[in-house]
Motif scaffolding. Structure first.
Motif, PDB file in Angstrom:
ATOM      1  N   GLU A  81      13.786 -89.852  -1.518  1.00  0.00           N
ATOM      2  CA  GLU A  81      12.835 -90.818  -0.984  1.00  0.00           C
ATOM      3  C   GLU A  81      12.569 -90.477   0.482  1.00  0.00           C
ATOM      4  O   GLU A  81      13.504 -90.300   1.253  1.00  0.00           O
ATOM      5  N   THR A  82      11.290 -90.382   0.852  1.00  0.00           N
ATOM      6  CA  THR A  82      10.952 -90.004   2.229  1.00  0.00           C
ATOM      7  C   THR A  82      10.004 -91.024   2.847  1.00  0.00           C
ATOM      8  O   THR A  82       9.313 -91.767   2.147  1.00  0.00           O
ATOM      9  N   ILE A  83       9.973 -91.034   4.169  1.00  0.00           N
ATOM     10  CA  ILE A  83       9.099 -91.958   4.889  1.00  0.00           C
ATOM     11  C   ILE A  83       8.674 -91.333   6.216  1.00  0.00           C
ATOM     12  O   ILE A  83       9.433 -90.573   6.822  1.00  0.00           O
ATOM     13  N   GLY A  84       7.444 -91.609   6.619  1.00  0.00           N
ATOM     14  CA  GLY A  84       7.002 -91.256   7.955  1.00  0.00           C
ATOM     15  C   GLY A  84       6.310 -89.928   8.128  1.00  0.00           C
ATOM     16  O   GLY A  84       5.822 -89.628   9.212  1.00  0.00           O
ATOM     17  N   CYS A  85       6.257 -89.093   7.075  1.00  0.00           N
ATOM     18  CA  CYS A  85       5.667 -87.760   7.218  1.00  0.00           C
ATOM     19  C   CYS A  85       5.017 -87.353   5.903  1.00  0.00           C
ATOM     20  O   CYS A  85       5.662 -87.367   4.855  1.00  0.00           O
ATOM     21  N   THR A  86       3.735 -86.996   5.965  1.00  0.00           N
ATOM     22  CA  THR A  86       3.024 -86.631   4.740  1.00  0.00           C
ATOM     23  C   THR A  86       3.561 -85.340   4.138  1.00  0.00           C
ATOM     24  O   THR A  86       3.723 -85.225   2.931  1.00  0.00           O
ATOM     25  N   GLY A  87       3.840 -84.339   4.995  1.00  0.00           N
ATOM     26  CA  GLY A  87       4.357 -83.067   4.494  1.00  0.00           C
ATOM     27  C   GLY A  87       5.709 -83.213   3.823  1.00  0.00           C
ATOM     28  O   GLY A  87       6.050 -82.451   2.912  1.00  0.00           O
ATOM     29  N   THR A  91       7.407-102.230   5.954  1.00  0.00           N
ATOM     30  CA  THR A  91       6.497-101.726   6.979  1.00  0.00           C
ATOM     31  C   THR A  91       5.980-102.905   7.798  1.00  0.00           C
ATOM     32  O   THR A  91       5.281-103.771   7.256  1.00  0.00           O
ATOM     33  N   MET A  92       6.370-102.951   9.050  1.00  0.00           N
ATOM     34  CA  MET A  92       5.965-104.039   9.943  1.00  0.00           C
ATOM     35  C   MET A  92       5.357-103.437  11.212  1.00  0.00           C
ATOM     36  O   MET A  92       5.769-102.375  11.663  1.00  0.00           O
ATOM     37  N   TYR A  93       4.410-104.139  11.776  1.00  0.00           N
ATOM     38  CA  TYR A  93       3.760-103.661  12.993  1.00  0.00           C
ATOM     39  C   TYR A  93       3.570-104.837  13.932  1.00  0.00           C
ATOM     40  O   TYR A  93       3.318-105.969  13.486  1.00  0.00           O
ATOM     41  N   GLY A  94       3.703-104.595  15.228  1.00  0.00           N
ATOM     42  CA  GLY A  94       3.497-105.673  16.173  1.00  0.00           C
ATOM     43  C   GLY A  94       3.090-105.165  17.544  1.00  0.00           C
ATOM     44  O   GLY A  94       3.426-104.046  17.935  1.00  0.00           O
ATOM     45  N   GLU A 111       9.140-107.209  -1.805  1.00  0.00           N
ATOM     46  CA  GLU A 111       8.394-107.671  -2.991  1.00  0.00           C
ATOM     47  C   GLU A 111       7.162-106.826  -3.270  1.00  0.00           C
ATOM     48  O   GLU A 111       6.702-106.756  -4.407  1.00  0.00           O
ATOM     49  N   GLY A 112       6.603-106.200  -2.221  1.00  0.00           N
ATOM     50  CA  GLY A 112       5.435-105.356  -2.437  1.00  0.00           C
ATOM     51  C   GLY A 112       4.484-105.319  -1.256  1.00  0.00           C
ATOM     52  O   GLY A 112       4.830-105.686  -0.123  1.00  0.00           O
ATOM     53  N   TYR A 113       3.278-104.897  -1.534  1.00  0.00           N
ATOM     54  CA  TYR A 113       2.208-104.723  -0.546  1.00  0.00           C
ATOM     55  C   TYR A 113       1.701-106.098  -0.119  1.00  0.00           C
ATOM     56  O   TYR A 113       1.281-106.906  -0.951  1.00  0.00           O
ATOM     57  N   VAL A 114       1.761-106.374   1.171  1.00  0.00           N
ATOM     58  CA  VAL A 114       1.364-107.684   1.674  1.00  0.00           C
ATOM     59  C   VAL A 114      -0.156-107.745   1.835  1.00  0.00           C
ATOM     60  O   VAL A 114      -0.753-106.912   2.533  1.00  0.00           O
ATOM     61  N   THR A 115      -0.778-108.721   1.193  1.00  0.00           N
ATOM     62  CA  THR A 115      -2.235-108.865   1.261  1.00  0.00           C
ATOM     63  C   THR A 115      -2.659-109.950   2.234  1.00  0.00           C
ATOM     64  O   THR A 115      -3.738-109.882   2.815  1.00  0.00           O
ATOM     65  N   GLU A 116      -1.814-110.979   2.417  1.00  0.00           N
ATOM     66  CA  GLU A 116      -2.119-112.049   3.352  1.00  0.00           C
ATOM     67  C   GLU A 116      -0.832-112.544   3.992  1.00  0.00           C
ATOM     68  O   GLU A 116       0.216-112.555   3.342  1.00  0.00           O
ATOM     69  N   ILE A 117      -0.909-112.947   5.250  1.00  0.00           N
ATOM     70  CA  ILE A 117       0.229-113.624   5.867  1.00  0.00           C
ATOM     71  C   ILE A 117      -0.199-115.045   6.228  1.00  0.00           C
ATOM     72  O   ILE A 117      -1.340-115.286   6.637  1.00  0.00           O
ATOM     73  N   ALA A 118       0.717-115.983   6.014  1.00  0.00           N
ATOM     74  CA  ALA A 118       0.434-117.398   6.231  1.00  0.00           C
ATOM     75  C   ALA A 118       0.909-117.820   7.617  1.00  0.00           C
ATOM     76  O   ALA A 118       2.029-117.497   8.035  1.00  0.00           O
ATOM     77  N   LEU A 119       0.049-118.545   8.316  1.00  0.00           N
ATOM     78  CA  LEU A 119       0.371-119.026   9.660  1.00  0.00           C
ATOM     79  C   LEU A 119       0.363-120.551   9.688  1.00  0.00           C
ATOM     80  O   LEU A 119      -0.438-121.199   9.007  1.00  0.00           O
ATOM     81  N   ASP A 120       1.264-121.130  10.482  1.00  0.00           N
ATOM     82  CA  ASP A 120       1.253-122.584  10.647  1.00  0.00           C
ATOM     83  C   ASP A 120       0.315-122.957  11.793  1.00  0.00           C
ATOM     84  O   ASP A 120      -0.411-122.106  12.337  1.00  0.00           O
ATOM     85  N   LYS A 121       0.325-124.228  12.205  1.00  0.00           N
ATOM     86  CA  LYS A 121      -0.597-124.686  13.253  1.00  0.00           C
ATOM     87  C   LYS A 121      -0.321-124.042  14.609  1.00  0.00           C
ATOM     88  O   LYS A 121      -1.184-124.047  15.499  1.00  0.00           O
ATOM     89  N   PRO A 140       3.045-109.982  15.561  1.00  0.00           N
ATOM     90  CA  PRO A 140       3.502-109.187  14.416  1.00  0.00           C
ATOM     91  C   PRO A 140       2.543-109.183  13.230  1.00  0.00           C
ATOM     92  O   PRO A 140       1.746-110.097  13.055  1.00  0.00           O
ATOM     93  N   ARG A 141       2.652-108.110  12.430  1.00  0.00           N
ATOM     94  CA  ARG A 141       1.912-108.004  11.180  1.00  0.00           C
ATOM     95  C   ARG A 141       2.871-107.492  10.104  1.00  0.00           C
ATOM     96  O   ARG A 141       3.472-106.431  10.258  1.00  0.00           O
ATOM     97  N   TYR A 142       3.025-108.256   9.028  1.00  0.00           N
ATOM     98  CA  TYR A 142       3.821-107.796   7.882  1.00  0.00           C
ATOM     99  C   TYR A 142       2.888-107.003   6.976  1.00  0.00           C
ATOM    100  O   TYR A 142       1.867-107.523   6.522  1.00  0.00           O
ATOM    101  N   LEU A 143       3.232-105.746   6.697  1.00  0.00           N
ATOM    102  CA  LEU A 143       2.370-104.886   5.888  1.00  0.00           C
ATOM    103  C   LEU A 143       2.947-104.603   4.505  1.00  0.00           C
ATOM    104  O   LEU A 143       2.211-104.545   3.516  1.00  0.00           O
TER     105      LEU A 143
END
Length: 230
Positions: free
Chosen positions: A73-79, A153-156, A169-179, A162-165
């Motif tokens: 299992e690899t991450i971070g490099c296409t080659g 995969t998280m980005y901020g 559980e899988g590919y995140v399509t939406e993130i829920a925000l409170d008020k 922050p953004r959960y990607l």
């Protein structure tokens, strides 16, 4: 065998106690490993390349010194993904000593092999106390039913937060925000489950809906956003 003149002139002295190597735990037994064929076990190793751009998690199932199963299992490099493809052909059937001294194409995979070799020959395998070891195919269990690696995969940014990607559980399509615009949950799609359904003939949109789910207090969201676009 060649001996120096100094050694040839020495008299013989008995070595005394010679009890062999210390036993290591292997597949529910204690083994004095003297040869490669004495090594068995399933374990994991992690490696990285010189620029540390990418990493590899390597799982090997070794029986009597022979690699019978390999999961790369690899991450971070296409080659690195292409290197992993080659490693999946190279590793099975080799002894762990051969594999240690074989170019596995990518530095990260080579380093993972080195780290894993050290673990397994010292008796630190995952299956050390499992009687009879683990069957060939046990490596796939790490991937789950969809046979996909567990990826986070998280980005901020300090400016936008922050953004959960991708979560377990899988590919995140939406993130829920409170008020207060704080994350309280997310919606995801299990791509492994979705593709399995599509291959069975299920309509892609239906498969997407059936493979989707939510986590946390998603239904209580003040608003939801697409983490990749908003």
């Amino acid at each position: 065998m060649l001996y120096s003149a100094e050694v040839m002139e020495m008299c013989r002295v008995a070595q005394g106690t010679n009890h062999g190597p210390a036993p290591i735990p292997q597949e529910g037994a204690w083994t004095k490993a003297k040869e490669i064929k004495d090594i068995s076990g399933l374990t994991h190793g992690v490696g990285w390349c010189a620029p540390q751009q990418g990493a590899c998690k390597l799982t090997l199932n070794v029986k009597n010194g022979i690699i019978e199963e390999a999961l790369i299992e690899t991450i971070g490099c296409t080659g690195m993904t292409h290197s992993a493809a080659m490693a999946s052909e190279i590793l099975p059937g080799k002894t762990i000593l051969e594999a240690l001294n074989t170019d596995l194409v990518c530095d990260a995979i080579n380093v993972a092999m080195r780290e894993l070799f050290l673990q397994i020959v010292y008796g630190r395998s995952q299956s050390a106390f499992s009687e009879g070891g683990l069957p060939i195919g046990a490596g796939l269990e790490d991937l789950g039913k969809g046979l996909r690696s567990v990826i986070g995969t998280m980005y901020g940014t300090s400016a936008k937060g922050p953004r959960y990607l991708e979560m377990a559980e899988g590919y995140v399509t939406e993130i829920a925000l409170d008020k207060n615009d704080e994350i309280i949950g997310y919606k995801f799609v299990n791509l492994g489950k979705m593709m399995a359904a599509v291959k069975k003939g299920v309509d892609a949109n239906q498969a997407l809906q059936e493979a989707s789910g939510t986590y946390g207090r998603f239904t209580e969201a003040a608003k939801t956003i697409d983490p990749r676009k908003e």
